[in-house]
Design a protein around this motif. Structure first.
Motif, PDB file in Angstrom:
ATOM      1  N   LEU A 298       0.851  -1.184   0.000  1.00  0.00           N
ATOM      2  CA  LEU A 298       0.000   0.000   0.000  1.00  0.00           C
ATOM      3  C   LEU A 298       0.888   1.236   0.000  1.00  0.00           C
ATOM      4  O   LEU A 298       2.018   1.198   0.506  1.00  0.00           O
ATOM      5  CB  LEU A 298      -0.906   0.029   1.227  1.00  0.00           C
ATOM      6  CG  LEU A 298      -1.806  -1.185   1.476  1.00  0.00           C
ATOM      7  CD1 LEU A 298      -2.513  -1.043   2.822  1.00  0.00           C
ATOM      8  CD2 LEU A 298      -2.816  -1.348   0.358  1.00  0.00           C
ATOM      9  N   ILE A 299       0.394   2.321  -0.558  1.00  0.00           N
ATOM     10  CA  ILE A 299       1.078   3.606  -0.528  1.00  0.00           C
ATOM     11  C   ILE A 299       0.215   4.564   0.289  1.00  0.00           C
ATOM     12  O   ILE A 299      -0.912   4.872  -0.097  1.00  0.00           O
ATOM     13  CB  ILE A 299       1.314   4.177  -1.942  1.00  0.00           C
ATOM     14  CG1 ILE A 299       2.002   3.141  -2.839  1.00  0.00           C
ATOM     15  CG2 ILE A 299       2.138   5.457  -1.860  1.00  0.00           C
ATOM     16  CD1 ILE A 299       3.397   2.769  -2.428  1.00  0.00           C
ATOM     17  N   ASN A 300       0.743   4.979   1.430  1.00  0.00           N
ATOM     18  CA  ASN A 300      -0.008   5.866   2.339  1.00  0.00           C
ATOM     19  C   ASN A 300      -1.394   5.305   2.649  1.00  0.00           C
ATOM     20  O   ASN A 300      -2.400   6.008   2.661  1.00  0.00           O
ATOM     21  CB  ASN A 300      -0.120   7.271   1.747  1.00  0.00           C
ATOM     22  CG  ASN A 300       1.223   7.953   1.632  1.00  0.00           C
ATOM     23  OD1 ASN A 300       2.062   7.848   2.528  1.00  0.00           O
ATOM     24  ND2 ASN A 300       1.447   8.638   0.525  1.00  0.00           N
ATOM     25  N   GLY A 301      -1.449   3.995   2.882  1.00  0.00           N
ATOM     26  CA  GLY A 301      -2.679   3.342   3.290  1.00  0.00           C
ATOM     27  C   GLY A 301      -3.654   3.041   2.185  1.00  0.00           C
ATOM     28  O   GLY A 301      -4.747   2.531   2.453  1.00  0.00           O
ATOM     29  N   ALA A 302      -3.311   3.317   0.910  1.00  0.00           N
ATOM     30  CA  ALA A 302      -4.234   3.122  -0.204  1.00  0.00           C
ATOM     31  C   ALA A 302      -3.672   2.108  -1.196  1.00  0.00           C
ATOM     32  O   ALA A 302      -2.450   1.955  -1.348  1.00  0.00           O
ATOM     33  CB  ALA A 302      -4.510   4.450  -0.909  1.00  0.00           C
ATOM     34  N   ARG A 303      -4.580   1.421  -1.894  1.00  0.00           N
ATOM     35  CA  ARG A 303      -4.182   0.511  -2.956  1.00  0.00           C
ATOM     36  C   ARG A 303      -3.516   1.286  -4.085  1.00  0.00           C
ATOM     37  O   ARG A 303      -3.794   2.462  -4.305  1.00  0.00           O
ATOM     38  CB  ARG A 303      -5.405  -0.224  -3.518  1.00  0.00           C
ATOM     39  CG  ARG A 303      -6.080  -1.157  -2.570  1.00  0.00           C
ATOM     40  CD  ARG A 303      -7.360  -1.721  -3.184  1.00  0.00           C
ATOM     41  NE  ARG A 303      -7.114  -2.428  -4.434  1.00  0.00           N
ATOM     42  CZ  ARG A 303      -8.085  -2.997  -5.152  1.00  0.00           C
ATOM     43  NH1 ARG A 303      -9.335  -2.908  -4.761  1.00  0.00           N
ATOM     44  NH2 ARG A 303      -7.799  -3.631  -6.268  1.00  0.00           N
ATOM     45  N   ILE A 304      -2.642   0.612  -4.801  1.00  0.00           N
ATOM     46  CA  ILE A 304      -1.986   1.225  -5.954  1.00  0.00           C
ATOM     47  C   ILE A 304      -2.997   1.366  -7.081  1.00  0.00           C
ATOM     48  O   ILE A 304      -3.711   0.425  -7.427  1.00  0.00           O
ATOM     49  CB  ILE A 304      -0.784   0.378  -6.391  1.00  0.00           C
ATOM     50  CG1 ILE A 304       0.292   0.418  -5.303  1.00  0.00           C
ATOM     51  CG2 ILE A 304      -0.228   0.845  -7.726  1.00  0.00           C
ATOM     52  CD1 ILE A 304       1.453  -0.507  -5.550  1.00  0.00           C
ATOM     53  N   ALA A 305      -3.078   2.580  -7.654  1.00  0.00           N
ATOM     54  CA  ALA A 305      -4.060   2.864  -8.697  1.00  0.00           C
ATOM     55  C   ALA A 305      -3.643   2.205 -10.007  1.00  0.00           C
ATOM     56  O   ALA A 305      -2.461   2.046 -10.310  1.00  0.00           O
ATOM     57  CB  ALA A 305      -4.199   4.375  -8.883  1.00  0.00           C
ATOM     58  N   GLY A 306      -4.647   1.843 -10.821  1.00  0.00           N
ATOM     59  CA  GLY A 306      -4.387   1.251 -12.118  1.00  0.00           C
ATOM     60  C   GLY A 306      -4.220  -0.253 -12.039  1.00  0.00           C
ATOM     61  O   GLY A 306      -4.321  -0.865 -10.976  1.00  0.00           O
ATOM     62  N   LYS A 307      -3.943  -0.878 -13.189  1.00  0.00           N
ATOM     63  CA  LYS A 307      -3.780  -2.326 -13.250  1.00  0.00           C
ATOM     64  C   LYS A 307      -2.377  -2.722 -13.689  1.00  0.00           C
ATOM     65  O   LYS A 307      -1.797  -3.651 -13.154  1.00  0.00           O
ATOM     66  CB  LYS A 307      -4.822  -2.933 -14.196  1.00  0.00           C
ATOM     67  CG  LYS A 307      -4.979  -4.423 -14.056  1.00  0.00           C
ATOM     68  CD  LYS A 307      -6.218  -4.935 -14.745  1.00  0.00           C
ATOM     69  CE  LYS A 307      -6.396  -6.430 -14.493  1.00  0.00           C
ATOM     70  NZ  LYS A 307      -7.630  -6.960 -15.116  1.00  0.00           N
ATOM     71  N   ASN A 308      -1.813  -1.998 -14.670  1.00  0.00           N
ATOM     72  CA  ASN A 308      -0.437  -2.266 -15.069  1.00  0.00           C
ATOM     73  C   ASN A 308       0.555  -1.719 -14.060  1.00  0.00           C
ATOM     74  O   ASN A 308       1.718  -2.121 -14.030  1.00  0.00           O
ATOM     75  CB  ASN A 308      -0.150  -1.663 -16.448  1.00  0.00           C
ATOM     76  CG  ASN A 308      -0.742  -2.500 -17.569  1.00  0.00           C
ATOM     77  OD1 ASN A 308      -1.013  -3.678 -17.395  1.00  0.00           O
ATOM     78  ND2 ASN A 308      -0.961  -1.876 -18.719  1.00  0.00           N
ATOM     79  N   ASN A 309       0.125  -0.767 -13.230  1.00  0.00           N
ATOM     80  CA  ASN A 309       1.009  -0.182 -12.228  1.00  0.00           C
ATOM     81  C   ASN A 309       1.125  -1.111 -11.033  1.00  0.00           C
ATOM     82  O   ASN A 309       0.405  -0.966 -10.051  1.00  0.00           O
ATOM     83  CB  ASN A 309       0.470   1.178 -11.755  1.00  0.00           C
ATOM     84  CG  ASN A 309       0.788   2.280 -12.741  1.00  0.00           C
ATOM     85  OD1 ASN A 309       1.634   2.123 -13.608  1.00  0.00           O
ATOM     86  ND2 ASN A 309       0.093   3.380 -12.622  1.00  0.00           N
TER      87      ASN A 309
END
Length: 698
Positions: free
Chosen positions: A92-103
């Motif tokens: 997680l980045i700052n408590g959030a899922r990583i945005a996108g699908k290829n990322n």
């Protein structure tokens, strides 16, 4: 390697050696307790590492930091996951899922400059308000300093080996403020230049030599891409993210073969393959307060255009026989559109509730041409429409025990030509996170999952070099499985950390090779299969033993599987499934200097491709091993020189074809429960691999 390559590698090693011999006092790594101690502190059940604890590695990016976290391995989730779905990536980045699908986590972490990292938190995913997570999860906390300005990092990864030189692999990114938000722009070329050569023996079913081949294979690939992202958090706490990426995938392959047979003229064989793909992805999400909770809206669009060309020729030197030529050209267009909404809220007692609704549309359209004839089911379009609804519930059962549950299902409709089928599948999971001691975590998860079908299995394809045809199967249904996973993590104090994971899967409608007619085969569904295994991830810090700055990282997995063969009726392993894999690395950052060195070894084994008329098994005959030396301040850059394949790993390919071989050499295909027609046994080697990695940040 040619003289230029040897000179480049020698200069790099000399530069490192000279700088190591005369380290500057300003750049030499200090050994204060804060920078030499890789033991976490515990806060609210989380293991916390401050960024300063990794300074001895002189990290350039957040990825450099995460790779040094004791006992943690990045898991990018299930490759067969459908749509966006629940979270399954353990970063997680700052408590959030990583945005996108290829990322994925590797990509995003590699674009965050290390100076922007505040700390790293390790927590059991089931204790978070993010449905789908369980086991050890890493949360990277970054700085929000508005005065940080523009930061960036870059990495250049040239490589030299017997088959050629690769000067063009590398990446670079810049990040900074744009208005009231943050932006990142990144470029990358994941280029590769591979190849191997060696002999191949072809024998009959009794082991008698039929003929031999001497083969030289070359593979070239360039995958340049550009990515741009922007995020903004409003004063009211609303969060907006947008990401766009465009990339190319240019792939080229060539195999030159000299075929020799006693008493017969030589034959020259040539196989070439190429792909000129472009792909694009755009995603955006917006999260804001609504009622007593928060609503997150997500949209994603992905497109891919992939023209491929395969060519095979056999040229005879007898002056009489005309050449044999076979070609298979195909253009495939793929796309995925996803809309998703997530709403979560908390109630008294710390209970988390959530609702998610996702709709998706996937398609694959193929146009193919085979020289010498038509290929059924190759010019077609496969489409899938899908809707998913999940309800989640999570709450602490005690001070050290947390429950997280998800329940729902999906509706999908798959169409190809005039055929249209629909399915309703239940989905969900139950996860428990237990922390019986400050240094011990135990988690258990039971889930019901639906896997994504590979649309290429719906369409016919050809291997022109082996004269193998896969018929497309429009009757495929999505596999389902029950999966149970038990994970235990123990902090070993000053000695590091260890995680052991046991898992088991009960799969229904598993995709494997099945007969279509008496003479054709394709990918199809089998009734059931079992799969279970053990994974160990550990970091052993050697400081307590007197070897300051040294550590050993271990990652190993063993897998067992079972499926009933559709031809023989007997139990066997799942085709192309893993048997085992391991990787062991040693790294020593020499105290009081900018120098590090290390070594590593890895190996794997998997099951061959089990078809109805043949078994094709790819193996490696030796472990892959390497040594490296690294200097962390060569004119402000980090330079790593790596020498690989110390044990001279060889690649072995054995293809056992079943059928009848007559006296003229003509072969009639049969089935795997019949006699062996011939066996191809190939061994190739590729020699030493020289790698140089130069990285920097600003």
């Amino acid at each position: 390697m040619n003289k230029t390559s040897w000179l480049s590698f020698s200069v790099a090693v000399c530069a490192i050696s000279i700088t190591c011999a005369f380290p500057s006092s300003a750049s030499a790594q200090s050994e204060s307790p804060a920078t030499s101690n890789l033991q976490p502190r515990t806060e609210n059940g989380r293991q916390i590492y401050d960024a300063v604890q990794f300074s001895r590695f002189n990290p350039r990016t957040a990825l450099d930091i995460v790779r040094q976290v004791p006992g943690f391995i990045i898991d990018t989730g299930d490759d067969e996951a459908r749509g966006l779905g629940q979270a399954d990536e353990n970063v997680l980045i700052n408590g959030a899922r990583i945005a996108g699908k290829n990322n994925d986590a590797f990509t995003v972490l590699g674009r965050i400059t290390a100076t922007n990292v505040v700390r790293v938190e390790i927590v059991d995913g089931a204790t978070l308000s993010i449905s789908g997570l369980s086991g050890q999860v890493l949360n990277l906390v970054t700085s929000s300093d508005d005065a940080a300005g523009i930061t960036g990092n870059f990495k250049w990864r040239p490589q030299w080996r017997r088959s050629g030189e690769n000067w063009f692999a590398g990446e670079a990114s810049i990040s900074g403020k744009l208005g009231k938000g943050d932006f990142t722009i990144a470029i990358e070329n994941d280029a590769f230049r591979n190849g191997a050569q060696g002999p191949e023996r072809i024998t009959d079913g009794m082991g008698n030599l039929l003929f031999e081949r001497d083969e030289v294979g070359r593979v070239r690939g360039d995958r340049p891409s550009i990515n741009a992202s922007y995020s903004r958090t409003s004063e009211a706490g609303s969060v907006f993210n947008i990401t766009g990426e465009y990339g190319l995938n240019h792939f080229r392959q060539r195999v030159d073969t000299l075929r020799t047979q006693a008493g017969e003229p030589d034959i020259f064989e040539l196989f070439t393959g190429r792909e000129r793909e472009w792909n694009a992805e755009f995603s955006a999400d917006y999260e804001f307060a609504l009622g007593g909770g928060r609503l997150k809206l997500i949209g994603l669009q992905r497109l891919e255009h992939s023209p491929t060309e395969d060519f095979f020729s056999r040229t005879f030197t007898d002056g009489v026989t005309p050449p044999l030529i076979s070609a298979f050209n195909r253009t495939v267009d793929e796309g995925e559109s996803v809309l998703r909404a997530e709403y979560g809220w908390k109630t008294a007692g710390g209970t988390d509730w959530g609702l998610s609704l996702e709709g998706a549309y996937n398609f694959l359209e193929s146009e193919a041409e085979l020289s010498g004839g038509n290929l059924d089911n190759s010019n077609t379009k496969v489409e899938e429409k899908r809707a998913e609804f999940i309800t989640t519930y999570g709450r602490p059962l005690s001070s050290n025990l947390t429950l997280q549950a998800a329940l729902g299902g999906e509706y999908s409709e798959i169409s190809q030509g005039d055929q249209r089928r629909s399915f309703v599948r239940p989905k969900g999971s139950v996860a428990l996170a237990w922390k019986p001691a400050a240094d011990f975590d135990l988690s258990f998860k039971l889930s019901r999952e639906v896997d994504q079908l590979d649309f290429f299995d719906f369409i016919a394809s050809v291997e022109v070099s082996n004269d193998v045809i896969d018929a497309g199967n429009p009757d495929l249904v999505p596999p389902q499985k029950w999966r149970a996973e038990l994970e235990a993590t123990k902090q070993l104090g000053s000695f590091g950390s260890a995680t052991v994971t046991l898992f088991g899967e009960k799969i229904s409608d598993i995709v494997d090779t099945v007969p279509i007619t008496d003479t054709t085969e394709a990918r199809g569904n089998l009734d059931s299969a079992d799969r279970y295994g053990l994974e160990v991830v550990s970091t052993l810090l050697l400081d307590p033993l007197g070897w300051r700055g040294a550590k050993i990282d271990i990652e190993a997995e063993a897998v067992k599987s079972s499926v009933r063969d559709p031809l023989t009726g007997r139990k066997r392993r799942i085709g192309q499934d893993d048997r085992y894999s391991y990787e062991i690395t040693l790294r020593h950052d020499i105290p009081g200097s900018d120098l590090a060195w290390g070594a590593g070894i890895e190996n794997f084994d998997d099951v061959g491709n089990i078809r109805l008329d043949q078994i094709a098994d790819f193996d490696v005959l030796d472990p892959y091993s390497w040594i490296f030396i690294e200097h962390k301040n060569v004119f402000g850059l980090t330079v790593n020189a790596n020498l690989g394949n110390l044990f001279n790993r060889r690649e072995r390919f054995v293809r056992t074809a079943f059928g009848q071989l007559d006296g003229t050499g003509a072969f009639t295909r049969g089935r795997r429960d019949g006699p062996i027609g011939f066996v191809e046994d190939r061994t190739r080697k590729f020699g030493l691999i020289y790698r140089l990695t130069v990285s920097g940040s600003f």
